[in-house]
Design a protein around this motif. Structure first.
Motif, PDB file in Angstrom:
ATOM      1  N   PHE A  95       1.198  -0.759  -0.877  1.00 36.12           N
ATOM      2  CA  PHE A  95       0.161   0.048  -0.437  1.00 36.12           C
ATOM      3  C   PHE A  95       1.162   0.847  -0.283  1.00 36.12           C
ATOM      4  CE2 PHE A  95      -3.324  -2.688   1.754  1.00 36.12           C
ATOM      5  CZ  PHE A  95      -4.168  -2.744   0.706  1.00 36.12           C
ATOM      6  N   VAL A  96       1.959   1.545   1.352  1.00 35.68           N
ATOM      7  CA  VAL A  96       2.762   2.313   0.559  1.00 35.68           C
ATOM      8  C   VAL A  96       3.648   2.440  -0.321  1.00 35.68           C
ATOM      9  CG1 VAL A  96       4.625   3.462   2.244  1.00 35.68           C
ATOM     10  CG2 VAL A  96       2.921   2.360   2.981  1.00 35.68           C
ATOM     11  N   VAL A  97       4.529   1.438  -0.617  1.00 36.14           N
ATOM     12  CA  VAL A  97       5.282   1.651  -2.223  1.00 36.14           C
ATOM     13  C   VAL A  97       4.728   1.723  -3.497  1.00 36.14           C
ATOM     14  CG1 VAL A  97       7.042   0.229  -3.247  1.00 36.14           C
ATOM     15  CG2 VAL A  97       7.086   0.013  -0.679  1.00 36.14           C
ATOM     16  N   PHE A  98       3.720   0.754  -3.196  1.00 38.09           N
ATOM     17  CA  PHE A  98       3.003   0.593  -5.024  1.00 38.09           C
ATOM     18  C   PHE A  98       2.156   1.781  -5.369  1.00 38.09           C
ATOM     19  CE2 PHE A  98       4.085  -4.328  -4.791  1.00 38.09           C
ATOM     20  CZ  PHE A  98       5.242  -4.110  -5.681  1.00 38.09           C
ATOM     21  N   VAL A  99       1.209   2.224  -3.975  1.00 36.05           N
ATOM     22  CA  VAL A  99       0.174   2.931  -4.464  1.00 36.05           C
ATOM     23  C   VAL A  99       0.394   4.603  -3.963  1.00 36.05           C
ATOM     24  CG1 VAL A  99      -1.766   3.594  -2.955  1.00 36.05           C
ATOM     25  CG2 VAL A  99      -1.331   1.138  -3.828  1.00 36.05           C
ATOM     26  N   GLY A 100       1.735   4.404  -2.749  1.00 33.44           N
ATOM     27  CA  GLY A 100       1.924   5.547  -2.603  1.00 33.44           C
ATOM     28  C   GLY A 100       2.906   5.874  -3.521  1.00 33.44           C
ATOM     29  N   TYR A 101       3.603   5.513  -4.311  1.00 28.98           N
ATOM     30  CA  TYR A 101       5.040   5.636  -5.174  1.00 28.98           C
ATOM     31  C   TYR A 101       4.674   5.703  -6.342  1.00 28.98           C
ATOM     32  CZ  TYR A 101       7.186   6.666  -0.067  1.00 28.98           C
ATOM     33  OH  TYR A 101       7.599   7.433   0.889  1.00 28.98           O
ATOM     34  N   LYS A 102       4.547   5.088  -6.683  1.00 31.25           N
ATOM     35  CA  LYS A 102       4.611   4.173  -7.987  1.00 31.25           C
ATOM     36  C   LYS A 102       3.529   5.063  -8.464  1.00 31.25           C
ATOM     37  CE  LYS A 102       8.383   1.654  -8.339  1.00 31.25           C
ATOM     38  NZ  LYS A 102       9.336   2.033  -8.808  1.00 31.25           N
ATOM     39  N   GLN A 103       2.331   5.439  -7.730  1.00 35.63           N
ATOM     40  CA  GLN A 103       0.719   5.491  -8.513  1.00 35.63           C
ATOM     41  C   GLN A 103      -0.138   5.012  -9.020  1.00 35.63           C
ATOM     42  OE1 GLN A 103       0.068   8.724  -7.589  1.00 35.63           O
ATOM     43  NE2 GLN A 103       1.352   9.390  -6.595  1.00 35.63           N
ATOM     44  N   LEU A 104       0.371   3.543  -8.516  1.00 32.46           N
ATOM     45  CA  LEU A 104      -0.665   2.457  -8.871  1.00 32.46           C
ATOM     46  C   LEU A 104      -2.015   2.099  -8.571  1.00 32.46           C
ATOM     47  CD1 LEU A 104      -0.687  -0.771 -10.499  1.00 32.46           C
ATOM     48  CD2 LEU A 104      -0.128  -1.575  -7.993  1.00 32.46           C
ATOM     49  N   SER A 105      -2.820   2.437  -9.074  1.00 31.38           N
ATOM     50  CA  SER A 105      -3.763   2.741  -8.742  1.00 31.38           C
ATOM     51  C   SER A 105      -4.792   1.198  -7.470  1.00 31.38           C
ATOM     52  CB  SER A 105      -5.535   2.335  -9.311  1.00 31.38           C
ATOM     53  OG  SER A 105      -5.347   1.443  -9.423  1.00 31.38           O
ATOM     54  N   PHE A 106      -5.225   2.096  -6.864  1.00 30.63           N
ATOM     55  CA  PHE A 106      -5.867   0.892  -5.450  1.00 30.63           C
ATOM     56  C   PHE A 106      -6.231  -0.217  -6.160  1.00 30.63           C
ATOM     57  CE2 PHE A 106      -5.765   4.112  -2.965  1.00 30.63           C
ATOM     58  CZ  PHE A 106      -4.422   3.772  -1.736  1.00 30.63           C
ATOM     59  N   GLU A 107      -7.175   0.400  -7.186  1.00 29.25           N
ATOM     60  CA  GLU A 107      -7.849  -1.508  -8.059  1.00 29.25           C
ATOM     61  C   GLU A 107      -6.911  -2.505  -8.882  1.00 29.25           C
ATOM     62  OE1 GLU A 107     -11.545  -2.158 -11.165  1.00 29.25           O
ATOM     63  OE2 GLU A 107     -10.889   0.091 -11.011  1.00 29.25           O
ATOM     64  N   ALA A 108      -5.969  -1.860  -8.959  1.00 27.71           N
ATOM     65  CA  ALA A 108      -5.035  -2.686  -9.687  1.00 27.71           C
ATOM     66  C   ALA A 108      -4.122  -3.391  -8.528  1.00 27.71           C
ATOM     67  CB  ALA A 108      -3.820  -1.747 -10.320  1.00 27.71           C
ATOM     68  N   TYR A 109      -3.444  -2.647  -7.393  1.00 26.52           N
ATOM     69  CA  TYR A 109      -3.160  -3.205  -6.857  1.00 26.52           C
ATOM     70  C   TYR A 109      -3.651  -4.458  -6.224  1.00 26.52           C
ATOM     71  CZ  TYR A 109      -1.695  -5.013  -1.925  1.00 26.52           C
ATOM     72  OH  TYR A 109      -1.345  -5.884  -0.639  1.00 26.52           O
ATOM     73  N   PHE A 110      -5.086  -4.055  -6.078  1.00 27.26           N
ATOM     74  CA  PHE A 110      -6.165  -5.501  -5.280  1.00 27.26           C
ATOM     75  C   PHE A 110      -5.870  -6.313  -6.454  1.00 27.26           C
ATOM     76  CE2 PHE A 110      -8.430  -2.189  -2.708  1.00 27.26           C
ATOM     77  CZ  PHE A 110      -8.052  -2.387  -1.281  1.00 27.26           C
ATOM     78  N   GLU A 111      -5.984  -6.370  -6.971  1.00 26.91           N
ATOM     79  CA  GLU A 111      -5.901  -7.543  -8.104  1.00 26.91           C
ATOM     80  C   GLU A 111      -4.802  -8.404  -8.493  1.00 26.91           C
ATOM     81  OE1 GLU A 111      -7.750  -5.841 -11.779  1.00 26.91           O
ATOM     82  OE2 GLU A 111      -9.316  -5.319 -10.773  1.00 26.91           O
ATOM     83  N   ILE A 112      -4.292  -7.302  -8.017  1.00 22.69           N
ATOM     84  CA  ILE A 112      -2.518  -8.400  -9.042  1.00 22.69           C
ATOM     85  C   ILE A 112      -1.416  -8.578  -7.664  1.00 22.69           C
ATOM     86  CG2 ILE A 112       0.211  -7.838  -9.183  1.00 22.69           C
ATOM     87  CD1 ILE A 112      -0.876  -5.437 -10.364  1.00 22.69           C
ATOM     88  N   SER A 113      -2.048  -8.409  -6.227  1.00 28.40           N
ATOM     89  CA  SER A 113      -2.093  -9.049  -5.005  1.00 28.40           C
ATOM     90  C   SER A 113      -2.101 -10.251  -4.440  1.00 28.40           C
ATOM     91  CB  SER A 113      -2.183  -8.076  -3.835  1.00 28.40           C
ATOM     92  OG  SER A 113      -2.964  -7.840  -3.202  1.00 28.40           O
ATOM     93  N   GLN A 114      -3.645 -10.328  -5.215  1.00 26.98           N
ATOM     94  CA  GLN A 114      -3.914 -12.064  -4.630  1.00 26.98           C
ATOM     95  C   GLN A 114      -3.613 -12.790  -4.861  1.00 26.98           C
ATOM     96  OE1 GLN A 114      -7.996 -11.510  -6.345  1.00 26.98           O
ATOM     97  NE2 GLN A 114      -8.975 -10.547  -4.166  1.00 26.98           N
ATOM     98  N   MET A 115      -3.142 -13.377  -6.087  1.00 27.18           N
ATOM     99  CA  MET A 115      -2.446 -14.399  -6.750  1.00 27.18           C
ATOM    100  C   MET A 115      -1.295 -14.679  -5.611  1.00 27.18           C
ATOM    101  SD  MET A 115      -1.880 -16.654  -8.077  1.00 27.18           S
ATOM    102  CE  MET A 115      -2.227 -17.462  -9.095  1.00 27.18           C
ATOM    103  N   TRP A 116      -0.008 -13.726  -5.170  1.00 29.48           N
ATOM    104  CA  TRP A 116       1.221 -13.605  -4.711  1.00 29.48           C
ATOM    105  C   TRP A 116       0.698 -13.988  -3.243  1.00 29.48           C
ATOM    106  CZ3 TRP A 116       2.338  -9.861  -1.442  1.00 29.48           C
ATOM    107  CH2 TRP A 116       1.950  -8.628  -2.240  1.00 29.48           C
ATOM    108  N   LEU A 117      -0.031 -12.703  -2.580  1.00 29.64           N
ATOM    109  CA  LEU A 117      -0.968 -13.697  -1.085  1.00 29.64           C
ATOM    110  C   LEU A 117      -1.423 -15.034  -1.099  1.00 29.64           C
ATOM    111  CD1 LEU A 117      -2.095  -9.860  -0.560  1.00 29.64           C
ATOM    112  CD2 LEU A 117      -0.812 -10.436   0.444  1.00 29.64           C
ATOM    113  N   ALA A 118      -2.093 -15.352  -1.968  1.00 32.53           N
ATOM    114  CA  ALA A 118      -2.734 -16.429  -1.709  1.00 32.53           C
ATOM    115  C   ALA A 118      -1.397 -17.680  -2.191  1.00 32.53           C
ATOM    116  CB  ALA A 118      -3.477 -16.998  -2.840  1.00 32.53           C
TER     117      ALA A 118
END
Length: 139
Positions: A95-118
């Motif tokens: 949340f801090v790195v990708f969304v805060g600094y890289k301007q990755l949207s929350f929606e993109a983060y939520f979708e991307i992270s589900q696989m590696w978090l699993a």
């Protein structure tokens, strides 16, 4: 050997505090961005709720057994805690790195992270199950 009740308690408190903080964050995010309701809810329900359910279920399963004088292998306890802390780190830090600094949207983060978090969640829950199921008598 590590005292079983203390390690179970520490893991549970750590996880529940993390889950509550992330729930508050997701609620605040959804209140500010209603369009993220579905994706944020999906992320929380797949990344947080299974672990919470397993921990609470394991407490219920072991509640009938006494915990006095029971110990667990220190290596197992340390490994379970390390995986749990790393999983929490992987939940919060992006949340801090990708969304805060890289301007990755929350929606993109939520979708991307589900696989590696699993992929991280599976061994974490397996180790938590071992800690809660283990009840080696002290030697």
């Amino acid at each position: 050997m590590t005292e079983l009740f203390k390690i179970r308690k520490r893991i549970t408190i750590t996880w529940l505090i993390c889950a509550a903080i992330l729930l508050i964050f997701v609620i605040a995010l959804v209140l500010n961005h209603p369009d993220l309701t579905k994706v944020a809810g999906s992320w929380y329900s797949t990344s947080i709720m299974p672990s919470t359910g397993v921990i609470i279920g394991l407490w219920l399963a072991v509640s009938h057994t006494g915990t006095t004088n029971k110990h667990v292998n220190s290596m197992s306890a340390g490994l379970a805690e390390a995986f749990l802390y790393f999983y929490i780190f992987c939940l919060i830090m992006p949340f801090v790195v990708f969304v805060g600094y890289k301007q990755l949207s929350f929606e993109a983060y939520f979708e991307i992270s589900q696989m590696w978090l699993a992929l991280l969640q599976t061994p974490t829950l397996a180790l938590l199950g071992k800690i809660f199921a283990d009840n080696t008598e002290p030697t």
